[in-house]
Design a protein around this motif. Structure first.
Motif, PDB file in Angstrom:
ATOM      1  N   VAL A 151       0.830  -1.214   0.000  1.00  0.00           N
ATOM      2  CA  VAL A 151       0.000   0.000   0.000  1.00  0.00           C
ATOM      3  C   VAL A 151       0.861   1.259   0.000  1.00  0.00           C
ATOM      4  O   VAL A 151       0.345   2.370   0.166  1.00  0.00           O
ATOM      5  N   GLU A 152       2.158   1.092  -0.185  1.00  0.00           N
ATOM      6  CA  GLU A 152       3.072   2.230  -0.249  1.00  0.00           C
ATOM      7  C   GLU A 152       3.863   2.171  -1.545  1.00  0.00           C
ATOM      8  O   GLU A 152       4.148   1.084  -2.066  1.00  0.00           O
ATOM      9  N   GLY A 153       4.211   3.337  -2.047  1.00  0.00           N
ATOM     10  CA  GLY A 153       4.976   3.418  -3.289  1.00  0.00           C
ATOM     11  C   GLY A 153       4.246   4.247  -4.324  1.00  0.00           C
ATOM     12  O   GLY A 153       3.285   4.979  -4.008  1.00  0.00           O
ATOM     13  N   LEU A 154       4.692   4.142  -5.564  1.00  0.00           N
ATOM     14  CA  LEU A 154       4.093   4.913  -6.653  1.00  0.00           C
ATOM     15  C   LEU A 154       2.641   4.513  -6.846  1.00  0.00           C
ATOM     16  O   LEU A 154       2.301   3.339  -6.828  1.00  0.00           O
ATOM     17  N   GLU A 155       1.794   5.522  -7.044  1.00  0.00           N
ATOM     18  CA  GLU A 155       0.372   5.252  -7.282  1.00  0.00           C
ATOM     19  C   GLU A 155       0.007   5.373  -8.752  1.00  0.00           C
ATOM     20  O   GLU A 155      -1.015   4.837  -9.183  1.00  0.00           O
ATOM     21  N   GLU A 156       0.837   6.076  -9.511  1.00  0.00           N
ATOM     22  CA  GLU A 156       0.601   6.272 -10.936  1.00  0.00           C
ATOM     23  C   GLU A 156       1.851   5.870 -11.715  1.00  0.00           C
ATOM     24  O   GLU A 156       2.975   6.163 -11.291  1.00  0.00           O
ATOM     25  N   LEU A 157       1.656   5.218 -12.853  1.00  0.00           N
ATOM     26  CA  LEU A 157       2.802   4.815 -13.653  1.00  0.00           C
ATOM     27  C   LEU A 157       3.537   6.005 -14.253  1.00  0.00           C
ATOM     28  O   LEU A 157       4.716   5.901 -14.604  1.00  0.00           O
ATOM     29  N   SER A 158       2.851   7.126 -14.376  1.00  0.00           N
ATOM     30  CA  SER A 158       3.505   8.332 -14.897  1.00  0.00           C
ATOM     31  C   SER A 158       4.580   8.837 -13.943  1.00  0.00           C
ATOM     32  O   SER A 158       5.417   9.652 -14.318  1.00  0.00           O
ATOM     33  N   GLU A 159       4.559   8.334 -12.694  1.00  0.00           N
ATOM     34  CA  GLU A 159       5.562   8.729 -11.712  1.00  0.00           C
ATOM     35  C   GLU A 159       6.808   7.857 -11.774  1.00  0.00           C
ATOM     36  O   GLU A 159       7.759   8.069 -11.031  1.00  0.00           O
ATOM     37  N   MET A 160       6.793   6.868 -12.651  1.00  0.00           N
ATOM     38  CA  MET A 160       7.933   5.948 -12.762  1.00  0.00           C
ATOM     39  C   MET A 160       9.202   6.733 -13.114  1.00  0.00           C
ATOM     40  O   MET A 160       9.219   7.489 -14.081  1.00  0.00           O
ATOM     41  N   PRO A 161      10.272   6.573 -12.328  1.00  0.00           N
ATOM     42  CA  PRO A 161      11.517   7.311 -12.608  1.00  0.00           C
ATOM     43  C   PRO A 161      12.040   7.021 -14.011  1.00  0.00           C
ATOM     44  O   PRO A 161      12.088   5.865 -14.436  1.00  0.00           O
ATOM     45  N   LYS A 162      12.447   8.056 -14.703  1.00  0.00           N
ATOM     46  CA  LYS A 162      12.926   7.885 -16.068  1.00  0.00           C
ATOM     47  C   LYS A 162      14.226   7.093 -16.127  1.00  0.00           C
ATOM     48  O   LYS A 162      14.474   6.380 -17.101  1.00  0.00           O
ATOM     49  N   ASP A 163      15.047   7.217 -15.068  1.00  0.00           N
ATOM     50  CA  ASP A 163      16.289   6.442 -15.083  1.00  0.00           C
ATOM     51  C   ASP A 163      16.001   4.950 -14.947  1.00  0.00           C
ATOM     52  O   ASP A 163      16.748   4.118 -15.476  1.00  0.00           O
ATOM     53  N   ALA A 164      14.905   4.600 -14.258  1.00  0.00           N
ATOM     54  CA  ALA A 164      14.520   3.190 -14.154  1.00  0.00           C
ATOM     55  C   ALA A 164      14.065   2.668 -15.513  1.00  0.00           C
ATOM     56  O   ALA A 164      14.411   1.549 -15.914  1.00  0.00           O
ATOM     57  N   ILE A 165      13.272   3.477 -16.233  1.00  0.00           N
ATOM     58  CA  ILE A 165      12.855   3.106 -17.592  1.00  0.00           C
ATOM     59  C   ILE A 165      14.091   2.917 -18.468  1.00  0.00           C
ATOM     60  O   ILE A 165      14.184   1.960 -19.248  1.00  0.00           O
ATOM     61  N   PHE A 166      15.046   3.830 -18.323  1.00  0.00           N
ATOM     62  CA  PHE A 166      16.281   3.784 -19.114  1.00  0.00           C
ATOM     63  C   PHE A 166      17.030   2.477 -18.851  1.00  0.00           C
ATOM     64  O   PHE A 166      17.466   1.798 -19.780  1.00  0.00           O
ATOM     65  N   ASP A 167      17.164   2.119 -17.570  1.00  0.00           N
ATOM     66  CA  ASP A 167      17.877   0.890 -17.212  1.00  0.00           C
ATOM     67  C   ASP A 167      17.127  -0.348 -17.699  1.00  0.00           C
ATOM     68  O   ASP A 167      17.738  -1.299 -18.192  1.00  0.00           O
ATOM     69  N   ALA A 168      15.803  -0.344 -17.547  1.00  0.00           N
ATOM     70  CA  ALA A 168      14.999  -1.515 -17.927  1.00  0.00           C
ATOM     71  C   ALA A 168      15.112  -1.803 -19.413  1.00  0.00           C
ATOM     72  O   ALA A 168      15.084  -2.966 -19.828  1.00  0.00           O
ATOM     73  N   ARG A 169      15.256  -0.768 -20.223  1.00  0.00           N
ATOM     74  CA  ARG A 169      15.353  -0.965 -21.668  1.00  0.00           C
ATOM     75  C   ARG A 169      16.584  -1.787 -22.042  1.00  0.00           C
ATOM     76  O   ARG A 169      16.584  -2.494 -23.043  1.00  0.00           O
ATOM     77  N   SER A 170      17.640  -1.691 -21.227  1.00  0.00           N
ATOM     78  CA  SER A 170      18.844  -2.483 -21.470  1.00  0.00           C
ATOM     79  C   SER A 170      18.752  -3.851 -20.806  1.00  0.00           C
ATOM     80  O   SER A 170      19.177  -4.854 -21.378  1.00  0.00           O
ATOM     81  N   ILE A 171      18.178  -3.894 -19.606  1.00  0.00           N
ATOM     82  CA  ILE A 171      18.110  -5.147 -18.847  1.00  0.00           C
ATOM     83  C   ILE A 171      17.308  -6.205 -19.594  1.00  0.00           C
ATOM     84  O   ILE A 171      17.694  -7.371 -19.642  1.00  0.00           O
ATOM     85  N   VAL A 172      16.177  -5.808 -20.176  1.00  0.00           N
ATOM     86  CA  VAL A 172      15.307  -6.797 -20.830  1.00  0.00           C
ATOM     87  C   VAL A 172      15.774  -7.152 -22.234  1.00  0.00           C
ATOM     88  O   VAL A 172      15.304  -8.130 -22.821  1.00  0.00           O
ATOM     89  N   SER A 173      16.703  -6.384 -22.772  1.00  0.00           N
ATOM     90  CA  SER A 173      17.155  -6.601 -24.153  1.00  0.00           C
ATOM     91  C   SER A 173      18.054  -7.822 -24.261  1.00  0.00           C
ATOM     92  O   SER A 173      18.939  -8.039 -23.434  1.00  0.00           O
TER      93      SER A 173
END
Length: 310
Positions: free
Chosen positions: A90-112
């Motif tokens: 029940v704690e943490g980000l409530e909206e996906l628009s709040e997702m840190p951009k650096d996390a998105i950046f890292d995930a793009r490499s991790i899943v590749s």
């Protein structure tokens, strides 16, 4: 009718998949558990078809609570009941628009699969967060992801976001959900998932119906409600060691093709003039007239000498 309510669903048998002899796949499921989704994705795989039909036909949202009638009995599901039933964070980000951009950046490499970032494309709007307008089209790109994340992509598309249509077209919503799991970003899953539940019954919303297993589990907590006969969830939609291995087998060819293409790209070298001459045989000319291209090298040399003397 009830079967259509879980056509896009996905259930995880964590005890089974964690016994797999595949470290990368096990690590992905462990990340799902660490994110706080085990209770939601792994609740008992039982559905009450008659009760589900009643629930979906009569459900509505009032003051942030989902109301419905099942077998003539009123049931109401609040966010608190939803969170407690599946032990959701029940704690943490409530909206996906709040997702840190650096996390998105890292995930793009991790899943590749190749280690290079998966391309995200979209249009930028000055009035909205650019991240919320990005989209990734995995039609033809989905096989660029490592196998565990291709499966995670399916889980997020079917069991979490409950979107109808092709699962190859992945919006930034689904990629952000993957990022939360892959990068360990804390999410208020209770609020986010309950928000999806409310959208299923809100007016003017195209949200697909889903959460059949979870709603069945919630209805079972109301002792006065007659649920009818229980049915087992389709085995093909339950992720076990067997079904995950089948998923890998089906998708393996595409993954090897991309991996092979990447390897060829790295080891390839430029072709020399000799290689080109061998690879492209000369054709015999049948024309009797001399053209510029048919002048011999000797004649070309003579012309060059004349030009120099002039």
């Amino acid at each position: 009718m009830a079967s259509s309510l879980f056509s896009n669903a996905q259930h995880v048998d964590f005890d089974s998949v964690l016994e797999m002899n595949d470290p990368s796949m096990v690590a992905m499921f462990e990340a799902l558990m660490a994110s706080g989704l085990r209770g939601f994705l792994g609740c008992p795989a039982v559905v009450y078809e008659d009760a589900l039909v009643d629930f979906f036909e009569n459900a509505s949202v009032r003051n942030g609570v989902v109301f419905s009638t099942v077998d003539g009995q009123i049931v109401k599901i609040s966010e608190k009941l939803f969170a407690e039933s599946f032990e959701l964070p029940v704690e943490g980000l409530e909206e996906l628009s709040e997702m840190p951009k650096d996390a998105i950046f890292d995930a793009r490499s991790i899943v590749s699969m190749t280690g290079e970032q998966i391309n995200l494309s979209g249009k930028k709007n000055s009035d909205e967060d650019a991240l919320s307008l990005l989209w990734i089209n995995l039609s033809g790109k989905k096989n660029q992801m490592k196998m565990p994340y291709r499966l995670l992509c399916d889980i997020m598309a079917k069991a979490i976001s409950v979107k109808a249509g092709s699962f190859n077209a992945i919006t930034v919503e689904k990629f952000s959900l993957m990022t939360a799991v892959v990068c360990g970003v804390k999410m208020n899953w209770a609020k986010y998932l309950f928000g999806i539940l409310k959208k299923m019954f809100a007016a003017k919303t195209k949200q697909a119906k889903g959460f059949a297993i979870q709603i069945s589990a919630l209805l079972a907590t109301f002792p006065s409600v007659e649920l009818g006969e229980a049915s087992e969830f389709p085995a093909s939609k339950v992720l076990t060691k067997k079904t995950v291995l089948r998923f890998i087998s089906i998708n393996k060819d595409g993954a090897e093709e991309v991996s092979g293409a990447a390897t060829k790209k790295v080891v390839s070298k430029k072709r020399t003039a000799d290689d080109i001459e061998v690879a492209v045989p000369k054709k015999k000319r049948t024309s009797k007239k001399k053209s510029i291209s048919s002048i011999s090298s000797v004649e070309m040399g003579a012309v060059a000498e004349e030009a120099v003397s002039i």
